[in-house]
Design an enzyme around this catalytic site. Structure first.
Site, PDB file in Angstrom:
ATOM      1  N   ASP A  11      14.802   2.035   5.104  1.00 49.89           N
ATOM      2  CA  ASP A  11      14.445   1.548   3.926  1.00 49.89           C
ATOM      3  C   ASP A  11      13.804   2.332   2.876  1.00 49.89           C
ATOM      4  O   ASP A  11      12.682   2.353   2.347  1.00 49.89           O
ATOM      5  CB  ASP A  11      13.316   0.381   4.126  1.00 49.89           C
ATOM      6  CG  ASP A  11      11.948   1.029   5.034  1.00 49.89           C
ATOM      7  OD1 ASP A  11      11.048   0.590   4.956  1.00 49.89           O
ATOM      8  OD2 ASP A  11      12.361   2.153   5.535  1.00 49.89           O
ATOM      9  N   ASP A  16      12.354   8.212   5.015  1.00 48.41           N
ATOM     10  CA  ASP A  16      13.795   7.839   5.289  1.00 48.41           C
ATOM     11  C   ASP A  16      14.997   8.616   4.636  1.00 48.41           C
ATOM     12  O   ASP A  16      15.790   9.039   5.420  1.00 48.41           O
ATOM     13  CB  ASP A  16      14.208   6.341   4.847  1.00 48.41           C
ATOM     14  CG  ASP A  16      13.311   5.215   5.283  1.00 48.41           C
ATOM     15  OD1 ASP A  16      12.050   5.023   4.983  1.00 48.41           O
ATOM     16  OD2 ASP A  16      13.715   4.376   6.182  1.00 48.41           O
ATOM     17  N   ASN A  40       9.890  -0.874   2.889  1.00 50.79           N
ATOM     18  CA  ASN A  40       9.127  -0.005   2.065  1.00 50.79           C
ATOM     19  C   ASN A  40       9.354  -0.993   0.566  1.00 50.79           C
ATOM     20  O   ASN A  40       8.275  -0.914  -0.176  1.00 50.79           O
ATOM     21  CB  ASN A  40       9.553   1.193   1.606  1.00 50.79           C
ATOM     22  CG  ASN A  40       9.194   1.920   2.972  1.00 50.79           C
ATOM     23  OD1 ASN A  40       8.127   1.902   3.413  1.00 50.79           O
ATOM     24  ND2 ASN A  40      10.064   3.011   3.194  1.00 50.79           N
ATOM     25  N   THR A 124      14.869   3.288  11.026  1.00 49.88           N
ATOM     26  CA  THR A 124      13.714   3.892  10.287  1.00 49.88           C
ATOM     27  C   THR A 124      12.924   2.973   9.371  1.00 49.88           C
ATOM     28  O   THR A 124      11.939   3.499   8.537  1.00 49.88           O
ATOM     29  CB  THR A 124      14.037   5.089   9.648  1.00 49.88           C
ATOM     30  OG1 THR A 124      14.697   4.839   8.477  1.00 49.88           O
ATOM     31  CG2 THR A 124      14.542   6.186  10.596  1.00 49.88           C
ATOM     32  N   PHE A 165       3.529   0.012  10.383  1.00 49.47           N
ATOM     33  CA  PHE A 165       4.209  -0.735   9.178  1.00 49.47           C
ATOM     34  C   PHE A 165       5.646  -1.284   9.627  1.00 49.47           C
ATOM     35  O   PHE A 165       5.906  -2.826   9.436  1.00 49.47           O
ATOM     36  CB  PHE A 165       4.338   0.149   7.918  1.00 49.47           C
ATOM     37  CG  PHE A 165       5.034  -0.620   6.859  1.00 49.47           C
ATOM     38  CD1 PHE A 165       6.562  -0.350   6.605  1.00 49.47           C
ATOM     39  CD2 PHE A 165       4.454  -1.555   5.924  1.00 49.47           C
ATOM     40  CE1 PHE A 165       7.176  -1.081   5.467  1.00 49.47           C
ATOM     41  CE2 PHE A 165       5.311  -2.123   4.865  1.00 49.47           C
ATOM     42  CZ  PHE A 165       6.404  -2.006   4.739  1.00 49.47           C
ATOM     43  N   ASN A 166       6.572  -0.405  10.159  1.00 45.34           N
ATOM     44  CA  ASN A 166       7.759  -0.972  10.666  1.00 45.34           C
ATOM     45  C   ASN A 166       7.776  -2.304  11.383  1.00 45.34           C
ATOM     46  O   ASN A 166       8.371  -3.339  11.456  1.00 45.34           O
ATOM     47  CB  ASN A 166       8.542   0.009  11.024  1.00 45.34           C
ATOM     48  CG  ASN A 166       9.153   1.024  10.046  1.00 45.34           C
ATOM     49  OD1 ASN A 166       8.978   0.815   8.748  1.00 45.34           O
ATOM     50  ND2 ASN A 166       9.541   2.270  10.377  1.00 45.34           N
ATOM     51  N   HIS A 238       7.325  10.710   8.822  1.00 46.55           N
ATOM     52  CA  HIS A 238       7.716   9.737   9.950  1.00 46.55           C
ATOM     53  C   HIS A 238       9.241   9.720  10.366  1.00 46.55           C
ATOM     54  O   HIS A 238       9.500   9.841  11.720  1.00 46.55           O
ATOM     55  CB  HIS A 238       6.948   8.301   9.735  1.00 46.55           C
ATOM     56  CG  HIS A 238       5.677   8.362   9.177  1.00 46.55           C
ATOM     57  ND1 HIS A 238       4.597   8.562   9.969  1.00 46.55           N
ATOM     58  CD2 HIS A 238       5.256   7.786   7.950  1.00 46.55           C
ATOM     59  CE1 HIS A 238       3.735   8.179   9.387  1.00 46.55           C
ATOM     60  NE2 HIS A 238       3.657   8.112   7.816  1.00 46.55           N
ATOM     61  N   ASP A 239       9.966   9.199   9.438  1.00 42.85           N
ATOM     62  CA  ASP A 239      11.271   8.499   9.829  1.00 42.85           C
ATOM     63  C   ASP A 239      12.042   9.881  10.409  1.00 42.85           C
ATOM     64  O   ASP A 239      13.052   9.693  11.336  1.00 42.85           O
ATOM     65  CB  ASP A 239      12.018   8.073   8.686  1.00 42.85           C
ATOM     66  CG  ASP A 239      11.078   6.786   8.284  1.00 42.85           C
ATOM     67  OD1 ASP A 239      11.342   6.383   6.917  1.00 42.85           O
ATOM     68  OD2 ASP A 239      10.661   6.015   9.211  1.00 42.85           O
TER      69      ASP A 239
HETATM   70  O1  RIB Z   1       4.740   3.423   9.190  1.00 41.63           O
HETATM   71  C1  RIB Z   1       5.795   4.046   8.682  1.00 41.63           C
HETATM   72  C2  RIB Z   1       7.098   3.691   8.508  1.00 41.63           C
HETATM   73  O2  RIB Z   1       6.808   2.869   7.272  1.00 41.63           O
HETATM   74  C3  RIB Z   1       8.132   4.616   7.920  1.00 41.63           C
HETATM   75  O3  RIB Z   1       9.163   4.362   8.094  1.00 41.63           O
HETATM   76  C4  RIB Z   1       8.143   4.568   6.386  1.00 41.63           C
HETATM   77  O4  RIB Z   1       9.163   4.795   5.628  1.00 41.63           O
HETATM   78  C5  RIB Z   1       7.696   3.014   6.282  1.00 41.63           C
HETATM   79  O5  RIB Z   1       8.902   2.304   6.415  1.00 41.63           O
HETATM   80 CA    CA Z   2      11.134   3.891   6.672  1.00 38.27          CA
END
Ligand code: RIB
Ligand code: CA
Length: 313
Positions: A11, A16, A40, A124, A165-166, A238-239
């Site tokens: 996203d 990403d 996102n 991701t 979040f994901n 993160h990704d």
């Molecule tokens: O929590 C981090 C994740 O949430 C990452 O994948 C960032 O791109 C958002 O999607």
């Molecule tokens: Ca992401």
């Protein structure tokens, strides 16, 4: 050495995009397709961003738009983190390809069916597309080698105190994934919050002075704005960990756990719960990434950004 066939599902989203820069620069991966997911930003924006990132890095593989919304829930988007476009900051090229005339999940199924060997999925963003794939095509499970995902966390959340979040955006999809029996490498907040890229690291990338490296540095500049405001010393990319777990696992520490996904908690929906003491007597279903050699991670990102200066010729 045989390359690892992968499908990138994301996203974009700054991290990403950096994960895709890293994946495309790696000699170890054979990217078969890219798909977008609603996370996102809206699916329209993450799809447009996906194709622009692919144009920037010269990634010419099939792309298809994923599901418009989570399996059961309404979307949650994150403009506060990634901006109104979902990838605010540097100008990017327009898409160089048109989306396939099929849904992202259908494209994943097509790639799996046509592949001579099992394919690794690298989600991701929210796991909506992966969950839908497993629901619609259970017979293709043996063609999925592994799911190397960014998501979750076995000690804390970032969108709620419990949920990352994901996973929170589509906990039902995540539940399907973690129950699927497909091998999972989970790069959650436990490691990604350690994978900080500091401003001095941004300058190492910017100094490479090739078009992709310059954009990556500017993505980091933008992404860091949100995190600096939260008191971070650097940007948690993160990704990129979902790709790092495939291309440089030796810089990571990992442990196998039986992980469950909460889908109905008043305060814990979206939580990834690891059975730390084996009280459920279940076989582990996920290899959870817990630690990282941060400097080696940054060096990997710099090396990937430098790749684009070499291919530019
Ligand atoms: O929590 C981090 C994740 O949430 C990452 O994948 C960032 O791109 C958002 O999607
Ligand atoms: Ca992401």
């Amino acid at each position: 050495m045989n390359k690892i066939p992968v499908i990138l599902d994301g996203d974009p989203g700054h991290d990403d995009a950096i994960a895709w820069v890293l994946a495309n620069a790696s000699p170890l991966l054979d990217i078969r397709a890219c798909t977008s997911v609603c996370g996102n930003q809206t699916i329209e924006k993450t799809s447009y961003n996906s194709m622009r990132v692919m144009a920037l890095i010269g990634l010419n593989v099939p792309f298809a738009m994923g599901r418009k919304k989570p399996l059961l829930r309404e979307p949650i988007i994150a403009p506060n983190v990634h901006g109104e476009t979902g990838l605010d900051g540097p100008a990017l090229p327009e898409p160089a390809i048109k989306p396939e005339p099929i849904d992202g999940v259908e494209l994943m199924a097509k790639v799996l069916k046509e592949s001579a060997e099992p394919v690794t999925l690298v989600p991701t963003g929210p796991l909506t597309n992966i969950g839908a794939l497993l629901l619609l095509y259970p017979e293709l499970k043996p063609k999925i080698a592994r799911i190397s995902l960014m998501g979750g966390g076995i000690y804390f959340g970032n969108w709620t105190p419990a949920a990352e979040f994901n996973i929170l955006v589509d906990p039902e999809a995540a539940n399907i994934v973690f129950r699927s029996g497909v091998p999972i490498t989970m790069s959650g907040l436990d490691v990604t919050e350690e994978a900080l890229v500091f401003p001095e690291d941004f300058e190492r990338i910017r100094a490479l002075n090739n078009p992709v490296a310059t954009v990556v540095a500017e993505w980091l500049d933008f992404f860091y704005k949100f995190h600096r405001g939260k008191g971070y010393d650097g940007a948690p990319v993160h990704d990129a960990l979902a790709v790092t777990a495939l291309v440089k696992p030796e810089i990571l520490t990992m442990k196998d756990y039986y992980v469950q996904v909460e889908t109905a908690g008043d305060f814990t929906t979206g939580m990834t719960i690891a059975d730390h003491f084996g009280v459920l007597r279940q076989q582990p279903n996920a290899t959870v990434v817990l630690g990282i050699d941060r400097q080696a991670f940054v060096d990997l990102l710099v090396e990937a950004a430098a790749y684009y200066g070499k291919v530019a010729g």
